[in-house]
Design an enzyme around this catalytic site. Structure first.
Site, short mmCIF file in Angstrom:
data_model
loop_
_atom_site.label_atom_id
_atom_site.label_comp_id
_atom_site.label_asym_id
_atom_site.label_seq_id
_atom_site.Cartn_x
_atom_site.Cartn_y
_atom_site.Cartn_z
N SER A 181 0.85 -1.19 0.00
CA SER A 181 0.00 0.00 0.00
C SER A 181 0.88 1.24 0.00
O SER A 181 2.00 1.22 0.55
CB SER A 181 -0.89 0.01 1.25
OG SER A 181 -1.55 1.26 1.39
N TYR A 221 -2.22 -0.60 10.32
CA TYR A 221 -2.20 -1.09 8.93
C TYR A 221 -0.98 -0.53 8.22
O TYR A 221 -0.25 -1.27 7.54
CB TYR A 221 -3.48 -0.68 8.21
CG TYR A 221 -3.48 -0.98 6.73
CD1 TYR A 221 -3.70 -2.27 6.26
CD2 TYR A 221 -3.25 0.04 5.80
CE1 TYR A 221 -3.69 -2.55 4.90
CE2 TYR A 221 -3.25 -0.23 4.43
CZ TYR A 221 -3.47 -1.52 3.99
OH TYR A 221 -3.46 -1.79 2.63
#
Length: 257
Positions: free
Chosen positions: A145, A159
């Site tokens: 990501s 995350y």
């Protein structure tokens, strides 16, 4: 599970985890005309729908597995080799977000982020590596990501940290393995916001990513992953201009990118 090798085994065989929706399902559509596919997720009924959508000319099998369980990941390797007689590419696409500020994180929050976003990928890399070493070639693609590079969303806290961890594991595995097996590649692909249910499926809920402005389609992200499978680049963003954005971030905080 033992089966006769598929007559289409001459096609490169790609394992896609998290293939029941989002980027994983979109990647299956991208690759189906030219690759044999092993579609992996926990929801067998949804996987069956994805496989059916690929058409009768596709060569795809489904494997119900929880890739946060090491033994089940090992079984995916065995199933792929038993069915197709070969395994060329492994795409670690499973991931889950979180909506919680760093100051409020619990042990369970951290454990869940590491289990889903890091351990699942580590298990995949470790499970497929002996086969790749045996044949002298292979390719792992880890879907990370942008938040693994720029922790710019405080609510994604753990995350972002887990994706940073994944980025480091990918790089160190690449360096380790290529010292003796230079034709085994470990690629990192980093999307930004993608038009999927990622946000609403986050731990503690959150805004649906499909409602956010400028969300990239899963199809567009999958196109980039398909190109990485073809050209074997080591580190790629799914949106143009992202590398410059990363550089600007580090410049703004007084660091070189």
């Amino acid at each position: 599970m033992t089966a006769s090798p598929s007559p289409r085994a001459a096609r490169p065989v790609v394992v896609i985890t998290g293939a029941s929706s989002g980027i994983g399902a979109a990647l299956a559509v991208q690759l189906a005309p030219t690759h044999s596919l092993v579609l992996v997720a926990r929801r067998a009924d949804v996987l069956a729908d994805v496989a059916a959508s690929l058409g009768t000319d596709s060569s795809a099998i489904i494997v119900r597995a929880d890739v946060t369980v090491r033994a089940q990941v090992d079984d995916v390797v065995e199933t792929a080799l038993s069915h197709f007689g070969r395994l060329d590419v492994w795409v670690n696409n499973v991931g889950r977000g979180i909506t919680r500020a760093t100051s409020l994180l619990t042990d369970d929050d951290i454990d869940e982020m590491m289990r889903v976003n890091v351990k699942s990928a580590l298990y995949g890399m470790q499970a497929v590596l002996p086969h790749f070493k045996l044949i002298g070639r292979g390719h792992v693609v880890n879907v990370s990501s942008l938040l693994g590079r720029i922790p710019m969303a405080p609510q994604r806290s753990a995350y972002s940290a887990a994706k940073h961890f994944l980025n480091s594991l990918t790089a160190t595995m690449r360096t380790e393995v290529q010292e003796t097996h230079p034709d085994i590649q470990f690629s990192l692909v980093s999307p930004g916001v993608v038009h999927t249910a990622f946000g609403s499926n986050a731990v503690h809920g959150g805004p649906d990513s499909r409602t956010l402005p400028n969300a990239q389609s899963a199809h567009e992200a999958a196109e980039v992953i398909a190109r990485v499978i073809a050209d074997r680049r080591a580190d790629v963003y799914t949106r143009a201009g992202t590398a410059e954005l990363v550089g600007q971030h580090f410049a703004a905080i007084g660091q070189d990118p």
